[in-house]
Structure formats: structure tokens, C-alpha cells
Design a protein around this motif. Structure first.
Motif, PDB file in Angstrom:
ATOM      1  N   GLY A  18       0.811  -1.214   0.000  1.00 27.54           N
ATOM      2  CA  GLY A  18       0.000   0.000   0.000  1.00 27.54           C
ATOM      3  C   GLY A  18       0.844   1.262   0.000  1.00 27.54           C
ATOM      4  N   ASN A  19       2.019   1.196   0.632  1.00 22.60           N
ATOM      5  CA  ASN A  19       2.904   2.359   0.694  1.00 22.60           C
ATOM      6  C   ASN A  19       3.783   2.519  -0.537  1.00 22.60           C
ATOM      7  OD1 ASN A  19       2.111   3.376   3.192  1.00 22.60           O
ATOM      8  ND2 ASN A  19       3.502   2.047   4.303  1.00 22.60           N
ATOM      9  N   LEU A  20       3.828   1.488  -1.370  1.00 25.00           N
ATOM     10  CA  LEU A  20       4.718   1.508  -2.530  1.00 25.00           C
ATOM     11  C   LEU A  20       4.519   2.729  -3.429  1.00 25.00           C
ATOM     12  CD1 LEU A  20       6.962  -0.199  -3.722  1.00 25.00           C
ATOM     13  CD2 LEU A  20       5.260  -1.448  -5.015  1.00 25.00           C
ATOM     14  N   PRO A  21       3.279   3.092  -3.800  1.00 28.81           N
ATOM     15  CA  PRO A  21       3.115   4.279  -4.658  1.00 28.81           C
ATOM     16  C   PRO A  21       3.637   5.561  -4.007  1.00 28.81           C
ATOM     17  CG  PRO A  21       1.082   3.020  -4.587  1.00 28.81           C
ATOM     18  CD  PRO A  21       1.999   2.432  -3.559  1.00 28.81           C
ATOM     19  N   ILE A  22       3.498   5.676  -2.692  1.00 22.43           N
ATOM     20  CA  ILE A  22       3.970   6.874  -2.004  1.00 22.43           C
ATOM     21  C   ILE A  22       5.498   6.915  -2.045  1.00 22.43           C
ATOM     22  CG2 ILE A  22       3.921   8.174   0.159  1.00 22.43           C
ATOM     23  CD1 ILE A  22       1.337   6.527   0.801  1.00 22.43           C
ATOM     24  N   PHE A  23       6.132   5.773  -1.805  1.00 22.65           N
ATOM     25  CA  PHE A  23       7.594   5.711  -1.860  1.00 22.65           C
ATOM     26  C   PHE A  23       8.094   6.053  -3.258  1.00 22.65           C
ATOM     27  CE2 PHE A  23       7.394   3.938   2.231  1.00 22.65           C
ATOM     28  CZ  PHE A  23       8.668   3.935   2.749  1.00 22.65           C
ATOM     29  N   LEU A  24       7.439   5.500  -4.273  1.00 24.49           N
ATOM     30  CA  LEU A  24       7.841   5.792  -5.646  1.00 24.49           C
ATOM     31  C   LEU A  24       7.699   7.275  -5.945  1.00 24.49           C
ATOM     32  CD1 LEU A  24       6.245   2.741  -7.481  1.00 24.49           C
ATOM     33  CD2 LEU A  24       8.673   3.181  -7.138  1.00 24.49           C
ATOM     34  N   SER A  25       6.618   7.864  -5.440  1.00 27.27           N
ATOM     35  CA  SER A  25       6.386   9.291  -5.684  1.00 27.27           C
ATOM     36  C   SER A  25       7.419  10.157  -4.971  1.00 27.27           C
ATOM     37  CB  SER A  25       4.981   9.660  -5.217  1.00 27.27           C
ATOM     38  OG  SER A  25       4.769  11.035  -5.329  1.00 27.27           O
ATOM     39  N   VAL A  26       7.693   9.845  -3.713  1.00 34.11           N
ATOM     40  CA  VAL A  26       8.646  10.642  -2.930  1.00 34.11           C
ATOM     41  C   VAL A  26      10.059  10.535  -3.512  1.00 34.11           C
ATOM     42  CG1 VAL A  26       9.780  10.808  -0.683  1.00 34.11           C
ATOM     43  CG2 VAL A  26       7.305  10.564  -0.800  1.00 34.11           C
ATOM     44  N   LEU A  27      10.427   9.339  -3.978  1.00 27.72           N
ATOM     45  CA  LEU A  27      11.792   9.115  -4.468  1.00 27.72           C
ATOM     46  C   LEU A  27      11.951   9.379  -5.963  1.00 27.72           C
ATOM     47  CD1 LEU A  27      12.581   5.864  -2.459  1.00 27.72           C
ATOM     48  CD2 LEU A  27      13.432   8.169  -2.016  1.00 27.72           C
ATOM     49  N   ARG A  28      10.864   9.785  -6.620  1.00 28.11           N
ATOM     50  CA  ARG A  28      10.901   9.987  -8.069  1.00 28.11           C
ATOM     51  C   ARG A  28      11.934  11.038  -8.467  1.00 28.11           C
ATOM     52  NH1 ARG A  28       5.250  10.963 -10.623  1.00 28.11           N
ATOM     53  NH2 ARG A  28       5.106  12.060  -8.655  1.00 28.11           N
ATOM     54  N   HIS A  29      12.095  12.103  -7.665  1.00 29.42           N
ATOM     55  CA  HIS A  29      13.002  13.193  -8.026  1.00 29.42           C
ATOM     56  C   HIS A  29      14.435  12.966  -7.538  1.00 29.42           C
ATOM     57  CE1 HIS A  29       9.655  15.471  -9.518  1.00 29.42           C
ATOM     58  NE2 HIS A  29       9.022  15.339  -8.375  1.00 29.42           N
ATOM     59  N   VAL A  30      14.642  11.878  -6.813  1.00 31.93           N
ATOM     60  CA  VAL A  30      15.998  11.557  -6.341  1.00 31.93           C
ATOM     61  C   VAL A  30      16.736  10.847  -7.465  1.00 31.93           C
ATOM     62  CG1 VAL A  30      17.332  10.236  -4.643  1.00 31.93           C
ATOM     63  CG2 VAL A  30      15.214  11.371  -3.957  1.00 31.93           C
ATOM     64  N   ASP A  31      18.002  11.190  -7.633  1.00 30.28           N
ATOM     65  CA  ASP A  31      18.824  10.578  -8.669  1.00 30.28           C
ATOM     66  C   ASP A  31      18.766   9.053  -8.556  1.00 30.28           C
ATOM     67  OD1 ASP A  31      20.861  10.669 -10.785  1.00 30.28           O
ATOM     68  OD2 ASP A  31      22.179   9.847  -9.233  1.00 30.28           O
ATOM     69  N   ALA A  32      18.626   8.393  -9.693  1.00 34.33           N
ATOM     70  CA  ALA A  32      18.435   6.937  -9.711  1.00 34.33           C
ATOM     71  C   ALA A  32      19.557   6.197  -8.988  1.00 34.33           C
ATOM     72  CB  ALA A  32      18.321   6.446 -11.151  1.00 34.33           C
TER      73      ALA A  32
END
Length: 196
Positions: A18-32
Motif C-alpha cells: 500500500g505504501n509503494l506508490p507513495i515511496f515511488l512518488s517521494v523518491l521519483r526526483h531523487v537521482d536513480a
């Protein structure tokens, strides 16, 4: 309650899928290249807070003059703000950080992984059976390890969902988080009124 039941309970509260989309969203702007390191750091912070609250939670709250209800109310307010940012995206993403800036402890480690519900459950385990602290520690570490595994493979989910799919799930999770945060807030208020 045995270790397996405690592990499943903690895992359901942590809700890694359930938290996966939030983590993906928060970390989206962090360098891969940094994303995995940031995620591992946040997971380790979460584990540290879990074990801290398991072993010292009740005495820590009482020494600060806080009640368990305050943890629930504060967590509900923080989750509500995060949920609004998921539903109504801003240029800096969920945290309002400039692109490339990293989250630190909030909101990934706390309250998304080791949130008020989880911390309250750990305190409850410790209070109900203080002679089984090793069992509760093992259950906590297993639940954390499963959550960490799911979240560490978040890039697989990102590739599968695509950006549009991620945006849709992000808004859906925002709506669900609004409801969860309001419920946490109300639970804290009701528990406070019951004991007042």
C-alpha cells in the motif's frame, strides 16, 4: 500470540504494498543512483525507531509526559498533509522538495514505515507480555525485512506501472491515506476522551 501471528500483524500494519506508490512518488526526483541508498537509509531508521519503541516506548512517552493517544493524533495530522499532497501534486512532489533533494526520516521512515499504529502495536506487545521481548524483536525484524524487500524492488513496479499508472495509484492512495489519517486522528481523540 506467537511470533508468526505477531509478524503478520506488524506486516499488515506496515502495509508495504500500500505504501509503494507513495515511496515511488517521494523518491521519483531523487537521482536513480542514490535512490537505493536513500531507501535503505530510511528503512534502517524505521527499524531503529521500531526497536526503540518496542524496548523503551512506554517509558519514553511517560518521561516526556506524552500519552499514546498523542502519537496517534500527531501521526494522523502528518499523514493527512502527505495525503493532500498526493491528491493535489505540487512541483516539488509529495514533500515539496526541490527536484533532486532527498527525504530524511519524514515521511518515509516515519510515519509511512514505522507509523503511529505500528509503534502503538509494539508498545502494546511489550506491555502485554514483557517477558517475551525477544519474540517481539524477532517478529519486528522479520516484518521489517519483508517490507524492505518489497520496497527495495520498487523500480520493478515503476517499470510495470509506467508514469500514468503511478500517477493514478498515487491519487488513489492519497484518498485512502486521507481516510486512514482521519481515522487515526479520531481514534486518538476517542482514546483520550475515554481515559479523561
Amino acid at each position: 500470540m506467537d511470533i508468526i501471528t505477531a509478524t503478520i500483524t506488524l506486516l499488515l500494519i506496515m502495509n508495504p504494498l500500500g505504501n509503494l506508490p507513495i515511496f515511488l512518488s517521494v523518491l521519483r526526483h531523487v537521482d536513480a543512483k542514490r535512490r537505493r541508498k536513500v531507501l535503505m537509509r530510511e528503512l534502517l531508521f524505521a527499524l531503529g525507531f521500531m526497536l526503540l519503541f518496542l524496548w523503551l516506548g512506554s517509558s519514553l512517552l511517560s518521561s516526556l509526559g506524552l500519552r499514546q493517544e498523542s502519537v496517534s493524533i500527531a501521526g494522523g495530522i502528518i499523514l493527512f498533509i502527505i495525503a493532500l499532497r498526493l491528491i493535489f501534486p505540487q512541483p516539488g512532489g509529495v514533500l515539496g522538495l526541490p527536484a533532486g533533494d532527498e527525504p530524511f526520516i519524514v515521511p518515509l521512515a516515519i510515519p509511512l514505515i514505522s507509523g503511529p499504529s505500528l509503534l502503538a502495536a509494539l508498545i502494546l506487545f511489550a506491555n502485554q507480555a514483557p517477558d517475551r521481548m525477544i519474540d517481539w524483536t524477532i517478529a519486528s525484524v522479520i516484518a521489517w525485512a519483508i517490507t524492505a524487500t518489497v520496497l527495495m524492488f520498487s523500480n520493478v513496479f515503476l517499470r510495470a506501472l509506467g508514469q500514468r499508472g503511478l500517477n493514478a495509484i498515487e491519487r488513489l492512495m492519497g484518498m485512502i491515506l486521507v481516510m486512514i489519517s482521519v481515522q487515526m486522528f479520531l481514534d486518538g481523540i476517542m482514546a483520550y476522551l475515554d481515559q479523561a
